[in-house]
Design an enzyme around this catalytic site. Structure first.
Site, PDB file in Angstrom:
ATOM      1  N   ASP A 183      39.161  40.786  35.292  1.00  0.00           N
ATOM      2  CA  ASP A 183      39.104  39.648  36.228  1.00  0.00           C
ATOM      3  C   ASP A 183      38.494  38.417  35.560  1.00  0.00           C
ATOM      4  O   ASP A 183      38.892  37.289  35.821  1.00  0.00           O
ATOM      5  CB  ASP A 183      38.333  40.017  37.512  1.00  0.00           C
ATOM      6  CG  ASP A 183      36.947  40.609  37.264  1.00  0.00           C
ATOM      7  OD1 ASP A 183      36.664  41.091  36.142  1.00  0.00           O
ATOM      8  OD2 ASP A 183      36.121  40.590  38.211  1.00  0.00           O
ATOM      9  N   ASP A 225      45.307  41.939  42.044  1.00  0.00           N
ATOM     10  CA  ASP A 225      43.932  41.752  41.562  1.00  0.00           C
ATOM     11  C   ASP A 225      43.073  42.783  42.268  1.00  0.00           C
ATOM     12  O   ASP A 225      42.785  42.661  43.449  1.00  0.00           O
ATOM     13  CB  ASP A 225      43.475  40.321  41.895  1.00  0.00           C
ATOM     14  CG  ASP A 225      41.967  40.157  41.799  1.00  0.00           C
ATOM     15  OD1 ASP A 225      41.317  40.926  41.053  1.00  0.00           O
ATOM     16  OD2 ASP A 225      41.425  39.248  42.474  1.00  0.00           O
ATOM     17  N   CYS A 226      42.673  43.800  41.514  1.00  0.00           N
ATOM     18  CA  CYS A 226      41.941  44.901  42.100  1.00  0.00           C
ATOM     19  C   CYS A 226      40.467  44.778  41.714  1.00  0.00           C
ATOM     20  O   CYS A 226      40.102  44.952  40.549  1.00  0.00           O
ATOM     21  CB  CYS A 226      42.585  46.159  41.533  1.00  0.00           C
ATOM     22  SG  CYS A 226      42.072  47.565  42.362  1.00  0.00           S
ATOM     23  N   GLY A 231      35.472  42.494  31.632  1.00  0.00           N
ATOM     24  CA  GLY A 231      36.190  42.731  32.889  1.00  0.00           C
ATOM     25  C   GLY A 231      37.489  41.935  32.890  1.00  0.00           C
ATOM     26  O   GLY A 231      37.476  40.740  32.594  1.00  0.00           O
TER      27      GLY A 231
HETATM   28  C1  LIG Z   1      31.434  42.285  36.348  1.00  0.00           C
HETATM   29  C2  LIG Z   1      32.612  42.775  37.169  1.00  0.00           C
HETATM   30  C3  LIG Z   1      32.209  43.984  38.003  1.00  0.00           C
HETATM   31  C4  LIG Z   1      32.998  41.635  38.123  1.00  0.00           C
HETATM   32  O1  LIG Z   1      34.115  41.977  38.886  1.00  0.00           O
HETATM   33  C5  LIG Z   1      33.814  43.109  36.263  1.00  0.00           C
HETATM   34  O2  LIG Z   1      34.226  41.972  35.588  1.00  0.00           O
HETATM   35  C6  LIG Z   1      33.498  44.194  35.271  1.00  0.00           C
HETATM   36  O3  LIG Z   1      33.495  45.345  35.606  1.00  0.00           O
HETATM   37  N1  LIG Z   1      33.227  43.801  33.990  1.00  0.00           N
HETATM   38  C7  LIG Z   1      32.968  44.684  32.881  1.00  0.00           C
HETATM   39  C8  LIG Z   1      31.843  44.223  32.024  1.00  0.00           C
HETATM   40  C9  LIG Z   1      32.011  42.822  31.451  1.00  0.00           C
HETATM   41  O4  LIG Z   1      32.747  41.986  31.990  1.00  0.00           O
HETATM   42  O5  LIG Z   1      31.382  42.542  30.410  1.00  0.00           O
HETATM   43  K   LIG Z   2      37.495  38.783  42.921  1.00  0.00           K
END
Ligand SMILES: CC(C)(CO)[C@@H](O)C(=O)NCCC(=O)O
Ligand SMILES: [K+]
Ligand SMILES: Nc1ncnc2c1ncn2[C@@H]1O[C@H](COP(=O)(O)OP(=O)(O)OP(=O)(O)O)[C@@H](O)[C@H]1O
Length: 256
Positions: A109, A6-7, A107
């Site tokens: 994550d 998980d980066c 994202g």
């Molecule tokens: C919001 C973060 C930075 C949280 O780690 C990541 O999920 C991300 O880069 N998201 C991209 C944009 C989005 O989730 O709509």
């Molecule tokens: K995290």
């Protein structure tokens, strides 16, 4: 044996999953310039410390930093002879497709959090993740990620305050004794701690009002237990939610 990676924008976490439990969890800061060989030096040294009989057959990666994926792919290929599954890439199937505006790159994550939380708690959830950003991920009745909220992370806000104001020191967030601070550090801790309690409560209330179906709130990220000491109402806290989500998505892809 699965290696789940998980980066995040601040930290990278490696965890070894033996099919039923995590054998170890290793954390390093995220650097896009780190090479495959450097990952292996760090990884193998720590694994020796945990005395794990290493037999990595699979690697899954979630990265919010696109540039690190190349070196992690080389790492997986060179040292474990495997092609990693990368969340968000076409080769990685999700249990449910996200329902968001066309062209949105959610994202990874957040997609992983949604899959992990649905597996543990079912649908109709708000997942609050205290990482580099504080994110709110809405998980629908069927487990799909259907949107959310992105706000600046706690440590980012503290850092911004320190950088922008000459007289404000760098501090760590803790729960202050009182709301009214009588010294600079207490004033800052109060602003950040109670400010984020208000932010999380306020955003969750508004999400619930808009969503119109009862929802559970799940907290994750290193600072979730700290904020649970405020008057925040998490129904559950699960610090390894993202890692759990990676095992869920890996299993989904293995079953074909
Ligand atoms: C919001 C973060 C930075 C949280 O780690 C990541 O999920 C991300 O880069 N998201 C991209 C944009 C989005 O989730 O709509
Ligand atoms: K995290
Ligand atoms: N009391 C505390 N004060 C400040 N930071 C804390 C405290 N407790 C935990 N942390 C920090 O919380 C972070 C937890 O990491 P987490 O994986 O949730 O997010 P992150 O690594 O900061 O962000 P990202 O995943 O976006 O890289 C760690 O950096 C840890 O140092």
């Amino acid at each position: 044996m699965l290696l789940a990676i998980d980066c995040g924008n601040t930290n990278t976490v490696f965890a070894i999953w033996d099919g039923s439990k995590f054998l170890c969890t290793l954390r390093t800061s995220t650097h896009h310039a780190r090479t495959a060989d450097a990952y292996f030096t760090w990884f193998s040294t720590l694994v020796k410390h945990y005395e794990i009989d290493l037999d990595i057959t699979d690697v899954i990666i979630s990265s919010t930093v696109p540039r690190v994926v190349f070196n992690l792919r080389v790492f997986a290929d060179r040292f474990f002879g495997c092609r990693p599954i990368v969340v968000g890439k076409p080769e990685c199937a999700l249990p449910r497709q996200p329902r968001v505006d066309e062209g949105t790159q959610v994202g990874p994550d957040r997609l992983v959090n949604a899959a992990g939380a649905y597996d543990l708690y079912g649908g109709n959830l708000i997942v609050v993740d205290f990482g580099t950003a504080t994110t709110f991920d809405v998980v629908a009745d069927d487990g799909a990620y259907v949107g959310g909220v992105i706000s600046p992370g706690v440590n980012l806000s503290l850092e911004a305050l320190h950088m922008a104001a000459a007289a404000l020191p760098h501090i760590d967030v803790t729960k202050p004794q009182k709301v009214i601070g009588t010294n600079t550090v207490d004033c800052m801790q109060s602003g950040v701690f109670w400010g984020y309690v208000g932010l999380v409560n306020g955003v969750c209330d508004r999400i619930r009002a808009e969503y119109e179906t009862p929802m559970k709130i799940i907290g994750t990220g290193g600072l979730a237990p700290l904020f649970a000491q405020g008057d925040l109402l998490f129904d559950e806290i699960r610090e390894d939610l993202t890692m759990h989500g990676l095992t869920v998505i890996h299993a989904h892809n293995k079953k074909g």
